[in-house]
Design a protein around this motif. Sequence first.
Motif, PDB file in Angstrom:
ATOM      1  N   ASP A 164     -11.503   1.269  -7.607  1.00 19.74           N
ATOM      2  CA  ASP A 164     -12.392   2.006  -8.511  1.00 19.74           C
ATOM      3  C   ASP A 164     -13.799   2.128  -7.931  1.00 19.74           C
ATOM      4  O   ASP A 164     -14.448   3.161  -8.060  1.00 19.74           O
ATOM      5  N   ILE A 165     -14.253   1.045  -7.337  1.00 25.61           N
ATOM      6  CA  ILE A 165     -15.596   1.070  -6.749  1.00 25.61           C
ATOM      7  C   ILE A 165     -15.648   2.135  -5.654  1.00 25.61           C
ATOM      8  O   ILE A 165     -16.585   2.919  -5.570  1.00 25.61           O
ATOM      9  N   LEU A 166     -14.595   2.172  -4.844  1.00 24.09           N
ATOM     10  CA  LEU A 166     -14.554   3.182  -3.780  1.00 24.09           C
ATOM     11  C   LEU A 166     -14.510   4.590  -4.368  1.00 24.09           C
ATOM     12  O   LEU A 166     -15.195   5.496  -3.909  1.00 24.09           O
ATOM     13  N   ASN A 167     -13.695   4.739  -5.406  1.00 26.01           N
ATOM     14  CA  ASN A 167     -13.557   6.069  -6.013  1.00 26.01           C
ATOM     15  C   ASN A 167     -14.861   6.580  -6.614  1.00 26.01           C
ATOM     16  O   ASN A 167     -15.046   7.779  -6.754  1.00 26.01           O
ATOM     17  N   ASN A 168     -15.732   5.647  -6.965  1.00 25.36           N
ATOM     18  CA  ASN A 168     -16.990   6.063  -7.583  1.00 25.36           C
ATOM     19  C   ASN A 168     -18.126   6.213  -6.578  1.00 25.36           C
ATOM     20  O   ASN A 168     -19.255   6.470  -6.953  1.00 25.36           O
ATOM     21  N   VAL A 184      -5.267  10.752   9.261  1.00 28.06           N
ATOM     22  CA  VAL A 184      -4.680  10.324   7.996  1.00 28.06           C
ATOM     23  C   VAL A 184      -5.213  11.208   6.873  1.00 28.06           C
ATOM     24  O   VAL A 184      -6.404  11.547   6.873  1.00 28.06           O
ATOM     25  N   GLY A 185      -4.359  11.557   5.927  1.00 22.92           N
ATOM     26  CA  GLY A 185      -4.790  12.349   4.772  1.00 22.92           C
ATOM     27  C   GLY A 185      -3.785  13.435   4.457  1.00 22.92           C
ATOM     28  O   GLY A 185      -3.271  14.086   5.367  1.00 22.92           O
ATOM     29  N   GLU A 186      -3.464  13.574   3.168  1.00 20.82           N
ATOM     30  CA  GLU A 186      -2.467  14.565   2.741  1.00 20.82           C
ATOM     31  C   GLU A 186      -3.074  15.580   1.780  1.00 20.82           C
ATOM     32  O   GLU A 186      -2.354  16.344   1.142  1.00 20.82           O
ATOM     33  N   SER A 187      -4.388  15.590   1.651  1.00 21.00           N
ATOM     34  CA  SER A 187      -5.020  16.526   0.719  1.00 21.00           C
ATOM     35  C   SER A 187      -4.759  17.954   1.184  1.00 21.00           C
ATOM     36  O   SER A 187      -4.558  18.195   2.379  1.00 21.00           O
ATOM     37  N   PRO A 188      -4.748  18.903   0.248  1.00 21.38           N
ATOM     38  CA  PRO A 188      -4.553  20.302   0.629  1.00 21.38           C
ATOM     39  C   PRO A 188      -5.577  20.731   1.684  1.00 21.38           C
ATOM     40  O   PRO A 188      -5.253  21.468   2.610  1.00 21.38           O
ATOM     41  N   GLN A 189      -6.808  20.203   1.549  1.00 14.77           N
ATOM     42  CA  GLN A 189      -7.860  20.581   2.498  1.00 14.77           C
ATOM     43  C   GLN A 189      -7.496  20.132   3.920  1.00 14.77           C
ATOM     44  O   GLN A 189      -7.696  20.871   4.881  1.00 14.77           O
ATOM     45  N   MET A 190      -6.978  18.903   4.031  1.00 11.58           N
ATOM     46  CA  MET A 190      -6.637  18.405   5.367  1.00 11.58           C
ATOM     47  C   MET A 190      -5.376  19.072   5.897  1.00 11.58           C
ATOM     48  O   MET A 190      -5.249  19.322   7.084  1.00 11.58           O
ATOM     49  N   ARG A 191      -4.442  19.380   5.000  1.00 14.82           N
ATOM     50  CA  ARG A 191      -3.219  20.059   5.455  1.00 14.82           C
ATOM     51  C   ARG A 191      -3.538  21.395   6.095  1.00 14.82           C
ATOM     52  O   ARG A 191      -2.932  21.800   7.082  1.00 14.82           O
ATOM     53  N   ARG A 210     -11.966  15.628  -0.680  1.00 13.12           N
ATOM     54  CA  ARG A 210     -10.537  15.651  -0.324  1.00 13.12           C
ATOM     55  C   ARG A 210      -9.746  14.930  -1.401  1.00 13.12           C
ATOM     56  O   ARG A 210      -9.896  13.723  -1.580  1.00 13.12           O
ATOM     57  N   GLU A 211      -8.896  15.675  -2.059  1.00 17.63           N
ATOM     58  CA  GLU A 211      -8.166  15.083  -3.179  1.00 17.63           C
ATOM     59  C   GLU A 211      -7.081  14.132  -2.694  1.00 17.63           C
ATOM     60  O   GLU A 211      -6.165  14.538  -1.999  1.00 17.63           O
ATOM     61  N   GLY A 212      -7.213  12.871  -3.093  1.00 15.18           N
ATOM     62  CA  GLY A 212      -6.146  11.910  -2.832  1.00 15.18           C
ATOM     63  C   GLY A 212      -6.183  11.229  -1.474  1.00 15.18           C
ATOM     64  O   GLY A 212      -5.341  10.384  -1.191  1.00 15.18           O
ATOM     65  N   ASP A 213      -7.133  11.564  -0.634  1.00 12.00           N
ATOM     66  CA  ASP A 213      -7.143  10.972   0.709  1.00 12.00           C
ATOM     67  C   ASP A 213      -7.767   9.578   0.762  1.00 12.00           C
ATOM     68  O   ASP A 213      -7.445   8.787   1.636  1.00 12.00           O
ATOM     69  N   LEU A 214      -8.650   9.304  -0.188  1.00 17.06           N
ATOM     70  CA  LEU A 214      -9.383   8.041  -0.128  1.00 17.06           C
ATOM     71  C   LEU A 214      -8.466   6.808  -0.099  1.00 17.06           C
ATOM     72  O   LEU A 214      -8.586   5.969   0.794  1.00 17.06           O
ATOM     73  N   PRO A 215      -7.504   6.686  -1.031  1.00 20.34           N
ATOM     74  CA  PRO A 215      -6.650   5.493  -0.975  1.00 20.34           C
ATOM     75  C   PRO A 215      -5.817   5.420   0.297  1.00 20.34           C
ATOM     76  O   PRO A 215      -5.608   4.325   0.836  1.00 20.34           O
ATOM     77  N   LEU A 216      -5.386   6.564   0.787  1.00 21.87           N
ATOM     78  CA  LEU A 216      -4.587   6.551   2.017  1.00 21.87           C
ATOM     79  C   LEU A 216      -5.417   6.045   3.193  1.00 21.87           C
ATOM     80  O   LEU A 216      -4.988   5.164   3.941  1.00 21.87           O
ATOM     81  N   GLY A 260       0.826  -1.203   0.000  1.00 18.25           N
ATOM     82  CA  GLY A 260       0.000   0.000   0.000  1.00 18.25           C
ATOM     83  C   GLY A 260       0.859   1.252   0.000  1.00 18.25           C
ATOM     84  O   GLY A 260       2.079   1.173   0.070  1.00 18.25           O
ATOM     85  N   PRO A 261       0.216   2.420  -0.099  1.00 22.05           N
ATOM     86  CA  PRO A 261       0.975   3.667  -0.063  1.00 22.05           C
ATOM     87  C   PRO A 261       1.529   3.908   1.345  1.00 22.05           C
ATOM     88  O   PRO A 261       1.062   3.319   2.312  1.00 22.05           O
ATOM     89  N   LYS A 262       2.520   4.786   1.422  1.00 21.81           N
ATOM     90  CA  LYS A 262       3.103   5.109   2.730  1.00 21.81           C
ATOM     91  C   LYS A 262       2.137   6.038   3.461  1.00 21.81           C
ATOM     92  O   LYS A 262       1.655   7.009   2.907  1.00 21.81           O
ATOM     93  N   ILE A 263       1.823   5.697   4.702  1.00 17.32           N
ATOM     94  CA  ILE A 263       0.809   6.473   5.422  1.00 17.32           C
ATOM     95  C   ILE A 263       1.400   7.158   6.645  1.00 17.32           C
ATOM     96  O   ILE A 263       1.992   6.511   7.500  1.00 17.32           O
TER      97      ILE A 263
END
Length: 470
Positions: A350-354, A145-152, A318-324, A134-137
């Motif tokens: 993909d199912i999650l992203n949708n 958890v989350g690195e989106s600009p909104q969460m930052r 939140r951009e990009g936070d879902l997979p993390l 998985g990605p580094k968390i």
Amino acid sequence: MSGEDKFKILIVDDEESMREFLEIMLVQEGYRVTVAHDGEQACHILDRESFDLIITDIRMRNINGIGVLKKAKDVDPGATVVLISAFASAETAVEAMKEGAYDYIPKPFKVLDFKRVIRDALGSRTGPKEKGVGPKIDLHFGSLVGESPQMRKIYDLVERVSQTRTNILISGESGTGKELVARAIHSLSERRDKPFVVINCGGIPESLIESELFGYRKGAFTGALIDKEGLFDTAHGGTVFLDEVGELSLVIQVKLLRVVQDRTFTAVGGTQVKTVDVRFISATNRDLEREVIDNNFREDLYFRLNVIPINIPPLRDREGDLPLLAHYFLEKFSMEMGKDIRKISTYAMDILNNYSFPGNVRELENIVERSVALERSKIVLPDSLALSCLRERGLERINRTPDLGPEGIRLDEVMWEIERDYISRAMEIARGSKRRAAELLGINLRSLRYRLEKAGFVENDGSKGYVGGT
Ligand SMILES: Nc1ncnc2c1ncn2[C@@H]1O[C@H](COP(=O)(O)OP(=O)(O)OP(=O)(O)O)[C@@H](O)[C@H]1O
Ligand SMILES: [Mg+2]
């Protein structure tokens, strides 16, 4: 990338057109490609040469994809193998995952999706192997958890406000992490060694709330046999978290205003004025400003509580936070349940992203938990995940208070619509496999066939709906 440092890929497929198509595409992507026209030839090649990635069709004569996978793992236990499977061999794909395949790509696939899986698979080779795929968390303040600009932005705000005593109002949809943020602020503040007291404003009955908050003196009411301290006594020196603050009645709002304003209160039935040192963090998923306009919430209290507003965005923004987050929960639950599931398959992601996640992070957490519990292979496949998402939505509908309206409804039509929705969604997730769709819906295959026909999803002329599959 040039010459020696290009990734080496082996393609195994007994269908010539597919082999050629994959070869051309991967060469264009800059990979060094070798092709094998069946499982047997692949095994010979694997005896002599090693590859960064092996892509094999599942269904082949003689030695099939599973055979190739076993051979590859035999000569190199760390081999990365991606399988391509048609609908009909979904079961085999599950078996393949158990044998250690990296991912599988259902046929037919989109070229973009295919390239993504390949990049992902090759990327997994560069990281340390045993650390999972998985990605580094990173955990912010030990919990977020989350690195989106909104969460930052929120982390930044949390850090800044934690050093003050200013009151904070956290707003956000249900399940966005309001309480987690409140706890983070407390744990960073000078008050961290003092209590963090949660007052669930919607959960305490109106008749009890005053004595819960302020305590009572012996004899204040029937049953008050001794003096009892309230939550504000407990919270002294620490933080009070007013959860669902919008639920407070106007009467209690007045009493609370006094504490927020002067930091003083009196126990029920008492006369002594007590002083308390607390910081208020409130949370609401309602639009409190609106409640003020509608006279449901006192304006003076609102301004006192809302010195610094923090708005937590819904998960879908939140951009990009879902997979993390998904991988974070995956790791957490597979550890808790003693399972070794390290990856969410690309198609499951993909199912999650949708999905829109009306219940935000909490809903995602629940979905991943259930998927881990249901999953039989080493990777979260679309099946177990879809099952969870679908169930979730089913429950959502059922829990909704039915709206009859003055005109009433036509029950048959409503039920019919719901049925159609679910059937077409299940067929979509099952990628046309009726057997799988029937499983997802909890009905038998015959019943599904009957309903498909009734719904007008014609089977064989291809004009409408779903063709083929079993
Ligand atoms: N950024 C995050 N990272 C990790 N876990 C999170 C995050 N946000 C929320 N969670 C988890 O999601 C769940 C819901 O969070 P929390 O209770 O803080 O939400 P909430 O906004 O208070 O929800 P509600 O409005 O329903 O009370 C918790 O289990 C929490 O640990
Ligand atoms: Mg909460």
